[in-house]
Design an enzyme around this catalytic site. Sequence first.
Site, mmCIF file in Angstrom:
data_model
loop_
_atom_site.group_PDB
_atom_site.id
_atom_site.type_symbol
_atom_site.label_atom_id
_atom_site.label_comp_id
_atom_site.label_asym_id
_atom_site.label_seq_id
_atom_site.Cartn_x
_atom_site.Cartn_y
_atom_site.Cartn_z
ATOM 1 N N THR A 27 0.840 -1.193 0.000
ATOM 2 C CA THR A 27 0.000 0.000 0.000
ATOM 3 C C THR A 27 0.878 1.247 0.000
ATOM 4 O OG1 THR A 27 -1.859 -1.071 1.084
ATOM 5 C CG2 THR A 27 -1.681 1.309 1.379
ATOM 6 N N HIS A 176 -8.122 -10.828 -1.021
ATOM 7 C CA HIS A 176 -7.402 -10.488 0.217
ATOM 8 C C HIS A 176 -8.155 -11.081 1.395
ATOM 9 C CE1 HIS A 176 -4.785 -8.674 2.975
ATOM 10 N NE2 HIS A 176 -4.704 -7.433 2.499
ATOM 11 N N ASN A 179 -4.512 -10.460 7.103
ATOM 12 C CA ASN A 179 -4.097 -9.231 7.791
ATOM 13 C C ASN A 179 -5.197 -8.478 8.522
ATOM 14 O OD1 ASN A 179 -1.651 -9.926 6.768
ATOM 15 N ND2 ASN A 179 -1.515 -8.260 5.285
ATOM 16 N N TYR A 181 -8.369 -7.951 7.784
ATOM 17 C CA TYR A 181 -9.406 -7.263 7.021
ATOM 18 C C TYR A 181 -10.674 -8.121 6.975
ATOM 19 C CZ TYR A 181 -5.594 -4.097 6.086
ATOM 20 O OH TYR A 181 -4.553 -3.218 6.260
ATOM 21 N N ARG A 228 -4.876 -14.647 -0.538
ATOM 22 C CA ARG A 228 -3.858 -14.436 0.493
ATOM 23 C C ARG A 228 -4.482 -14.662 1.857
ATOM 24 N NH1 ARG A 228 -0.297 -8.979 1.989
ATOM 25 N NH2 ARG A 228 1.698 -10.051 2.124
ATOM 26 N N ASN A 236 -3.828 -5.903 12.715
ATOM 27 C CA ASN A 236 -5.086 -5.179 12.878
ATOM 28 C C ASN A 236 -5.999 -5.788 13.942
ATOM 29 O OD1 ASN A 236 -4.771 -2.993 10.973
ATOM 30 N ND2 ASN A 236 -4.882 -4.545 9.361
#
Length: 362
Positions: A27, A176, A179, A181, A228, A236
Amino acid sequence: MTSKTLFEPYALGPLTLSNRIVMAPLTRNRAGAGFVPGELTAEYYAQRASAGLIISEATQISQQGQGYQDTPGIYSQQQIDGWRKVTDAVHAKGGHIFLQLWHVGRVSHIDLQPDGKAPVAPSAIRAETKTFVNNGFVDVSEPRALELDEIPGIIEDFRRAAANAIDAGFDGVEVHGANGYLLDQFAKDGANTRTDPYGGSIENRARLMLEVTAAVVEEVGAERTGIRISPVSPANGVSSSDPQGQFDYIVKKLDEMGIAYLHVVEGATGGPRDVAPFDFEGLRRKFKNTYIANNGYDLDLAATRHEQGLADLFAFGKPFIANPDLIERLKTGAPLASFDPSTLFGGGAAGYTDYPATAASA
């Protein structure tokens, strides 16, 4: 330990990659008005097209899916057109590129959400993390739990985004699911306390990730779909009481779909590889197609793990920031440049497209 085989071609579905080094998603917060990638983004990725495969920066599937300032989208025609310039530039250099499809869930701020509404999540549990908004890092906002009848719309947003990515010229897409999310939030019981079909059991918590992946496969084909995951990463603020059981089940189901690759963050994202006990070797054995290993890899570790048969491709992230010619530097043993942390997020060409290649690869 020889690293020679890391620079030999590799067949990823219908694609022939020039080497086994993958540029991981990074990012950089440089999208323009309308969250459209611009000319600088095309130049940035083209500079790094010698990677066997580029996985783009995370790209939101809707405005609701956005969690950080100035990150690109893939839900408008202007965004599709902007990304087309990127893919054309990468392909002109002989590279291959997948788009990472992103919904951040609770890792967002009301200033980024439609009409200033609360971010959405599996459950109304605030993440212990920060986001980048209004040119600074701030605590994320309190989320609300998604209603059951809203979930099909999320799945449809992923499906549409995958179709848009192919229209933009990408070779494929990466879901995604890592992580901390949205899809990872649903999978992990530290963030998901639902009691409906999307919460409770391992199977229920895996449901959204698997339904999204199935929809993407149906839209663009299994050979153009990757995912992923980060089974034990606390990124997070997520946590799981049984990551091994959860992700053994998820990977078994993903394998049955025949998707092109599984991209695994081994350990804590950007941190220790041994953050928690987990059998990544066993996970790799459960997936018959391409396994991309990620987190803390250098050339020696990649060569060792490849010789042991523990991964097919190896994702390098931060080294690509200041080394657009990373592949050539790894091949020749040239020293790696360091990036300027002050230019990581936002800005223009400085710290983005102005890192030079070595004299050997210029």
